[in-house]
Design an enzyme around this catalytic site. Structure first.
Site, mmCIF file in Angstrom:
data_model
loop_
_atom_site.group_PDB
_atom_site.id
_atom_site.type_symbol
_atom_site.label_atom_id
_atom_site.label_comp_id
_atom_site.label_asym_id
_atom_site.label_seq_id
_atom_site.Cartn_x
_atom_site.Cartn_y
_atom_site.Cartn_z
ATOM 1 N N GLY A 10 0.814 -1.119 -0.190
ATOM 2 C CA GLY A 10 0.022 -0.077 -0.012
ATOM 3 C C GLY A 10 0.788 1.352 0.055
ATOM 4 N N ILE A 11 0.323 2.297 0.323
ATOM 5 C CA ILE A 11 0.771 3.811 0.125
ATOM 6 C C ILE A 11 1.200 4.158 1.661
ATOM 7 C CG2 ILE A 11 0.588 6.166 -0.316
ATOM 8 C CD1 ILE A 11 -1.700 5.441 -2.161
ATOM 9 N N GLY A 12 2.597 4.669 1.669
ATOM 10 C CA GLY A 12 2.939 5.203 3.054
ATOM 11 C C GLY A 12 4.346 4.890 3.455
ATOM 12 N N MET A 72 5.315 3.063 5.988
ATOM 13 C CA MET A 72 5.590 1.462 6.563
ATOM 14 C C MET A 72 6.027 0.712 5.196
ATOM 15 S SD MET A 72 5.325 -1.475 7.524
ATOM 16 C CE MET A 72 3.697 -1.727 6.764
ATOM 17 N N GLY A 121 -7.773 0.535 -2.443
ATOM 18 C CA GLY A 121 -7.981 -0.628 -2.782
ATOM 19 C C GLY A 121 -7.713 -1.495 -1.654
ATOM 20 N N GLU A 166 -1.909 -2.673 -6.679
ATOM 21 C CA GLU A 166 -2.523 -1.336 -7.546
ATOM 22 C C GLU A 166 -1.503 -0.474 -7.728
ATOM 23 O OE1 GLU A 166 -4.477 1.330 -4.086
ATOM 24 O OE2 GLU A 166 -5.739 -0.712 -4.323
#
Length: 446
Positions: free
Chosen positions: A220-222, A224, A343, A245
């Site tokens: 995912g985004i970020g 971490m 997502g 995604e």
């Protein structure tokens, strides 16, 4: 001169001529992620005084927009956003942006079936090739569905746009375009890597311990997830796959370190699958004309059935808070919008339904508010007004800097116990008292 070159010439126009088709009351599919519209955006902004009730469907903004500067109070343009970036969040704080609650996989269907009308699609593309194709570069997402639905299609040609292989749905043909605007060299938006903290690394380490050779990764985004990508690059893992995604810089690091081969995947073998990309120039250079990277529409990448056909699909995403029953909020702080569903739920579901798959929700155990006070992200109940992104039956692994736990199949008392063990020590006694009030504390370990 080829037929396509002649057709290109007939449709070539100035930015002012192209945006001249816009009329009050129109719905416009606008910029998304790295496919920004610097030239058309400026031209449309000039028309602000004469237009009203224009609906702009956009999201994950990676550049500021002239139309927002020209219309700061939203009296002419409404910014309807399917996912927030920091820029979209600023628009929201201005009272200029409204969120569209959707799972990301549903956006193409939303455009095809749920919008009453789509008048104009404006999209940034690469220069036309000899076959009459405009490549969509790093953002495939929902543009194929948008072109199928829109009454008028306008493309802004960016000489710096990388050529992205597919998949499918990664190009538009000149025959389906109505207006062509040459934007010149407008560059690609550069999204610097988020600084990684020691806490990010600790959480990522707990996830890394659970990864195996041949896993198929979705990040995912970020900070971490990015930390995990960098740590994977430094590990001895091998033959990892990618079905995600968003493609970010850390995937390039993993590829260059020899961690990714995609040879163990069950579908799209040998190819890194994504639907949009955003990062620094090294990411765009990596995508450019690279047959080992495949861009697809989001209703392919994020479809549970398709994604879960890859064995050992591992999904790693951030969250803002979780309650003791396992409900996850990744979108809001109370009622205040921060991000969106995106997502996350798509991949939480897909990973668990993949043979050998695992889903991780990761978060720092605390946050510090504007007043300087520390708060726990693990709460008895979600903050009033908070949105549930992942329902409690969906959540599998949860990780903080204090460890990771598996909530699948756990009773309410087991969930409370496991999650309290992940909380910052300063908040554990308080959480136990609240769990007792909620009748979900069994005292098996305390």
């Amino acid at each position: 001169m080829s037929t396509w070159v002649k057709e290109y010439g007939k449709k070539l126009c100035t930015p002012d001529q192209a945006v001249g088709v816009v009329k009050s009351g129109d719905w416009i599919i606008y910029s998304y992620a790295a496919n920004t519209l610097p030239v058309l955006d400026m031209a449309l902004a000039k028309r602000t005084p004469e237009l009203k009730d224009i609906q702009l469907l956009a999201g994950v903004s990676m550049r500021p927009h002239a139309i927002v500067k020209a219309d700061p109070r939203g009296e002419h343009f409404t910014w309807d956003c399917v996912h927030f970036s920091a820029i979209d969040r600023k628009y929201y704080e201005m009272g200029r942006a409204f969120y569209v609650p959707l799972r990301y996989s549903e956006v193409p269907r939303y455009i095809l079936e749920n919008l009453s009308h789509v008048d104009v699609l404006m999209v940034q593309v690469s220069p036309m090739d000899q076959h009459g194709n405009f490549n969509l570069g790093p953002t495939i997402s929902h543009y194929r569905a948008s072109a199928d639905r829109a009454k008028t299609v306008i493309v802004e040609v960016n000489e710096d746009m990388p050529i992205a292989h597919g998949g499918y749905g990664n190009y538009l043909h000149v025959s389906e375009v109505d207006y062509i605007v040459e934007g010149g060299h407008t560059g690609m938006p550069q999204i610097p890597t988020t600084p990684i903290t020691s806490v990010d690394r600790q959480i990522a380490q707990y996830v890394l311990e659970d990864l195996r050779d041949g896993d198929c990764i979705q990040l995912g985004i970020g900070a971490m997830p990015n930390a995990l990508g960098q740590m994977i690059a430094e590990s001895d893992l091998k033959d990892l796959g990618v079905h995600t995604e968003m493609l970010v810089d850390s995937y390039v690091d993993m590829w260059n370190a020899g961690r990714i081969s995609c040879r163990k995947k069950q579908i799209d073998r040998g190819r890194m699958v994504y639907t949009f990309a955003g990062g620094t120039q090294k990411l765009y250079d990596f995508i450019d004309n690279n047959p080992q990277v495949a861009g697809y529409p989001v209703d392919y990448t994020n479809d549970r059935y398709i994604a879960s056909r890859n064995d050992n699909l591992v999904s790693i995403n951030n969250a803002l808070e979780i309650d003791l029953s396992g409900q996850v909020c990744s979108e809001t702080i109370g009622p205040r919008m921060i991000s969106g569903a995106g997502g996350q739920l798509d991949f939480v579901d897909a990973a668990y339904n993949s043979k050998g798959g695992r889903s991780f929700i990761c978060m720092e155990s605390t946050f510090t508010c504007a007043e300087g006070k520390q708060h726990s992200r693990i709460r008895p109940l979600l903050t009033e007004g908070a949105v549930v992104t992942d329902t409690r039956p969906m959540v599998q692994y949860v990780a903080t800097e204090y460890g990771k736990v598996n909530l699948k199949g756990a009773t309410t008392w087991q969930r409370a116990e496991r999650l309290i063990n992940l909380a910052h020590p300063d908040f554990r006694e308080e959480l136990i008292k609240e769990a007792e009030k909620l009748r979900i504390w069994r005292r098996s370990n305390k």
